[in-house]
Design an enzyme around this catalytic site. Sequence first.
Site, PDB file in Angstrom:
ATOM      1  N   HIS A  48      74.219 -76.803 119.425  1.00 12.68           N
ATOM      2  CA  HIS A  48      74.861 -76.944 118.115  1.00 12.68           C
ATOM      3  C   HIS A  48      75.338 -78.381 117.922  1.00 12.68           C
ATOM      4  CE1 HIS A  48      75.936 -72.381 117.885  1.00 12.68           C
ATOM      5  NE2 HIS A  48      74.755 -72.633 117.363  1.00 12.68           N
ATOM      6  N   ARG A 105      66.432 -70.938 120.815  1.00 10.76           N
ATOM      7  CA  ARG A 105      65.766 -70.470 119.603  1.00 10.76           C
ATOM      8  C   ARG A 105      64.356 -70.008 119.956  1.00 10.76           C
ATOM      9  NH1 ARG A 105      68.374 -75.331 118.573  1.00 10.76           N
ATOM     10  NH2 ARG A 105      70.075 -75.235 117.046  1.00 10.76           N
ATOM     11  N   TYR A 150      81.442 -67.791 116.122  1.00 10.41           N
ATOM     12  CA  TYR A 150      81.381 -66.606 116.967  1.00 10.41           C
ATOM     13  C   TYR A 150      82.769 -66.138 117.397  1.00 10.41           C
ATOM     14  CZ  TYR A 150      76.417 -67.595 117.116  1.00 10.41           C
ATOM     15  OH  TYR A 150      75.108 -67.813 116.749  1.00 10.41           O
ATOM     16  N   LYS A 170      65.973 -78.299 117.894  1.00 11.24           N
ATOM     17  CA  LYS A 170      66.097 -78.592 116.479  1.00 11.24           C
ATOM     18  C   LYS A 170      66.473 -80.054 116.271  1.00 11.24           C
ATOM     19  CE  LYS A 170      68.439 -76.619 112.436  1.00 11.24           C
ATOM     20  NZ  LYS A 170      69.444 -75.589 112.024  1.00 11.24           N
ATOM     21  N   ARG A 216      70.348 -64.942 120.734  1.00 11.85           N
ATOM     22  CA  ARG A 216      71.139 -66.179 120.688  1.00 11.85           C
ATOM     23  C   ARG A 216      72.570 -65.873 120.256  1.00 11.85           C
ATOM     24  NH1 ARG A 216      70.351 -71.795 120.251  1.00 11.85           N
ATOM     25  NH2 ARG A 216      71.444 -72.859 118.560  1.00 11.85           N
ATOM     26  N   HIS A 263      66.549 -64.135 117.260  1.00 11.75           N
ATOM     27  CA  HIS A 263      67.777 -64.907 117.091  1.00 11.75           C
ATOM     28  C   HIS A 263      69.016 -64.083 117.439  1.00 11.75           C
ATOM     29  CE1 HIS A 263      68.825 -68.931 115.708  1.00 11.75           C
ATOM     30  NE2 HIS A 263      69.936 -68.427 115.213  1.00 11.75           N
TER      31      HIS A 263
END
Length: 299
Positions: free
Chosen positions: A274, A158, A283, A184, A251, A248
């Site tokens: 994640h 990120r 994805y 995160k 990413r 982003h």
Amino acid sequence: MTCTGNMEKRLYDKVINMITTLTPKQAGNDQQVLAMWLYDKAPGTQKIYRADVIRFLSFAGKPLSTITIGDIQAFADTLECASATKARILAAIKSLFGFAKRIGYVYFDVSAAVKLPKVKNTLSERILSESDVTRMIALEPDGRNRVMLKLLYLSGMRVSELCRLAWRDVQGDANGVYVTVFGKGGKTRTILLDKHIYKDLVFIRGNSGPDDPIFRSHKGSFLDPSQVWRIVRSAARRAGIDVDVSPHWFRHAHASHALERGCPIHLVQATLGHASVATTGRYLHARPNDSSARFLCAP
């Protein structure tokens, strides 16, 4: 009331004035709950969520413990914005009340029954092709910025994670380069990159010490994410991409391209950080490799 405009400062002052009219216990507790809720979120997320909640509290005009589902629904009806923006604002409110319920600050989560608007999945529109990524990197004239674009793509990190990187977070050996990312939710992960990127990093390091930022601002401090946005958008325009590309998107490209090349989904999940493999699985569906439509004859 719209979702646009720079009203955060004025609304913030209004909310603070409203809170300070409560009893000392109420005022202190409401502010503490807001601070605790925002504490472990990324700086960019904190800024957006704070603005969303301030807008809601200004509308409600009452402390958290007395807000009803009717207040939330009435606020939702005033939001004249895109479905995605409305969903984000309401998700922030639901997150705040869910947190307040979990820590015992409120007895009931009055937001639980609020339904978020359905949002069209536009992920496929934000995935750069491999040739787009290659052109953006190759046409970047600044050496440091070129390394930045490479690292965004190869690591899938990120923009907030990239901006916080210091030289002590990068270690190289015969296997490649290990980049330690503080991500995160306050989670730390280590990403293994090909050793060729190490040469690029060494090239831009100069005399920097271990605690110095890898990508420093003109003042010598850590870059602000907004500066990376400007670099990425300039690179996109230079490459002939006429949409608003954000950091982003690199990413998204990392995840999509890795899966298309046969990378196991759990490795992509670990690299991107994640929490759930279901998030990474988006994805796979964004750009499927095959379809039943391909088995039909054109009419």
